[in-house]
Design a protein around this motif. Sequence first.
Motif, PDB file in Angstrom:
ATOM      1  N   PRO A 161       0.799  -1.224   0.000  1.00  0.00           N
ATOM      2  CA  PRO A 161       0.000   0.000   0.000  1.00  0.00           C
ATOM      3  C   PRO A 161       0.833   1.277   0.000  1.00  0.00           C
ATOM      4  O   PRO A 161       0.457   2.268  -0.620  1.00  0.00           O
ATOM      5  CB  PRO A 161      -0.828  -0.121   1.277  1.00  0.00           C
ATOM      6  CG  PRO A 161      -0.942  -1.590   1.514  1.00  0.00           C
ATOM      7  CD  PRO A 161       0.364  -2.176   1.043  1.00  0.00           C
ATOM      8  N   ALA A 162       1.983   1.255   0.702  1.00  0.00           N
ATOM      9  CA  ALA A 162       2.842   2.451   0.731  1.00  0.00           C
ATOM     10  C   ALA A 162       3.378   2.770  -0.657  1.00  0.00           C
ATOM     11  O   ALA A 162       3.419   3.932  -1.079  1.00  0.00           O
ATOM     12  CB  ALA A 162       3.992   2.251   1.709  1.00  0.00           C
ATOM     13  N   LEU A 163       3.790   1.735  -1.413  1.00  0.00           N
ATOM     14  CA  LEU A 163       4.283   1.950  -2.772  1.00  0.00           C
ATOM     15  C   LEU A 163       3.150   2.416  -3.684  1.00  0.00           C
ATOM     16  O   LEU A 163       3.359   3.241  -4.572  1.00  0.00           O
ATOM     17  CB  LEU A 163       4.912   0.667  -3.309  1.00  0.00           C
ATOM     18  CG  LEU A 163       6.176   0.189  -2.583  1.00  0.00           C
ATOM     19  CD1 LEU A 163       6.663  -1.131  -3.171  1.00  0.00           C
ATOM     20  CD2 LEU A 163       7.274   1.247  -2.685  1.00  0.00           C
ATOM     21  N   GLY A 164       1.952   1.897  -3.444  1.00  0.00           N
ATOM     22  CA  GLY A 164       0.806   2.357  -4.207  1.00  0.00           C
ATOM     23  C   GLY A 164       0.511   3.820  -3.938  1.00  0.00           C
ATOM     24  O   GLY A 164       0.171   4.577  -4.850  1.00  0.00           O
ATOM     25  N   TYR A 165       0.639   4.220  -2.670  1.00  0.00           N
ATOM     26  CA  TYR A 165       0.420   5.618  -2.307  1.00  0.00           C
ATOM     27  C   TYR A 165       1.419   6.532  -3.010  1.00  0.00           C
ATOM     28  O   TYR A 165       1.046   7.566  -3.585  1.00  0.00           O
ATOM     29  CB  TYR A 165       0.546   5.778  -0.790  1.00  0.00           C
ATOM     30  CG  TYR A 165       0.322   7.181  -0.292  1.00  0.00           C
ATOM     31  CD1 TYR A 165      -0.926   7.589   0.149  1.00  0.00           C
ATOM     32  CD2 TYR A 165       1.361   8.114  -0.264  1.00  0.00           C
ATOM     33  CE1 TYR A 165      -1.138   8.878   0.613  1.00  0.00           C
ATOM     34  CE2 TYR A 165       1.164   9.405   0.191  1.00  0.00           C
ATOM     35  CZ  TYR A 165      -0.089   9.786   0.634  1.00  0.00           C
ATOM     36  OH  TYR A 165      -0.286  11.064   1.075  1.00  0.00           O
ATOM     37  N   ILE A 166       2.704   6.159  -2.997  1.00  0.00           N
ATOM     38  CA  ILE A 166       3.733   6.979  -3.641  1.00  0.00           C
ATOM     39  C   ILE A 166       3.499   7.037  -5.146  1.00  0.00           C
ATOM     40  O   ILE A 166       3.698   8.077  -5.783  1.00  0.00           O
ATOM     41  CB  ILE A 166       5.144   6.429  -3.328  1.00  0.00           C
ATOM     42  CG1 ILE A 166       5.403   6.468  -1.825  1.00  0.00           C
ATOM     43  CG2 ILE A 166       6.203   7.235  -4.062  1.00  0.00           C
ATOM     44  CD1 ILE A 166       5.251   7.835  -1.206  1.00  0.00           C
TER      45      ILE A 166
END
Length: 451
Positions: free
Chosen positions: A92-97
């Motif tokens: 999810p963090a990579l998706g957010y970025i």
Amino acid sequence: MAGPTTPATTGATLKRSLRFRDLVLYGIILIQPTAPMPSFGVIYQEARGHVVTAILCALVAMLFTSISYGRMARVYPEGGSAFMYVGRELHPALGYITGWCMAMDYILNPLICTIWCSKAAQNFLPEIPYVLWAIFFAGLFTLLNLRGVETSARINAMMAAALGVVIVLVVASILRYLLKLPHQPGSFYTTPFYDPSTFSSKALFRGTSIAILTYIGFDGISTLTDEAKDPARNIPRAIVLTCLITGVLASIEVYLAQLVWPRGMAFPDVDTAYVSISGRAGGVFMFALVNASLLLATIGSGMASQLGAARLLLAMGQDGAIPGKFFGAVHPKNRIPRNNVLLIGAICLAGALVFSYQLGTELLNYGALLAFMGVNVASAVLAWRAARLKQWLPILSSLFGFAVCFFIWLNLGHLARIVGTTWAVVGIICWAFYGRKAGTMRKASTGNPPY
């Protein structure tokens, strides 16, 4: 590029009515058939005249990336885009970025449209300073979006058809011009692909990093999976074919243009170089026609992209990914995210006075290439999880797409990489303060990871 999707809140579903050819037409309209014309001069300058080669090199990266997009769209048929694919398959963090970098693209699109429109308007009224034109177009986009004016799909289709007619007229005038030239050696027709006197691999890949702009938008087809007939088969094919058609059409447009303009001759204005080439081939009429057509198309693109950026920020604000009090607000009267429209309008004006068209383009490509790399890695991971090495071909094609995009990304300008990386770092900070909370809230309410 594809915007955020909203989960259905009722039992109603979208009608599956879009055929394969409808999807391809939608993709071509989204990209625009005149895509390489506004950036022609910048690519020509950086690639030392090898525009057509740069367009074809970019096509290689986009074809492999489009295959990865098609594979992800088949697995996630509910519609989506890079931030959803990366968020679900990687983290999810990579998706957010990824979504954060796409937000930069959305904001930069109306900015470079403001710059180009201002330059094109000066071709008609050069006595009016560029600053005044920039204020006019930034204000025009903002004012019309505040009034809730939107471009319909039918108007987009009509505009694409009109631009198609303009392309035919441009090609006809160039061919007529070339037929009137005295006999030329064979090298005259191969020089646009390779000119030994100016060729540099470093310059070529530098130009390729800008030529990526020609293909931006193909991923929008992946958002139509709920409305497409046989989406598992047609969406991937439409994405790949749209990239291929765009690459072939763009190559023809820039190849003929390079034959018209003498090598070593400077353009009156690099940002509107294709307009000057049209004038050289077809006289004052073609100069005015191409300049006016591209100006109108860019105005439409600038308006739509500004509203798209405002809506993306609205979605992120309402999800708590960024401060919701400002970004998540909707004006009660016209139902427009007014704060976001005004903010982006201010950014467009400030950017048009500080940025060059080239820097804005490279920054847009910075975010796009990061998203493309993320989708390629997500596609490789998906294939690995499905069948390990039995899926070796999808894994290798996805990793090759990542490698090519990464290599092109490395060839972006130094300043663009600094500014783009700064934006990404700000996104990481926002994730630390807002993204985790937004992810927890969304997962609790929908069962899906954020973005």
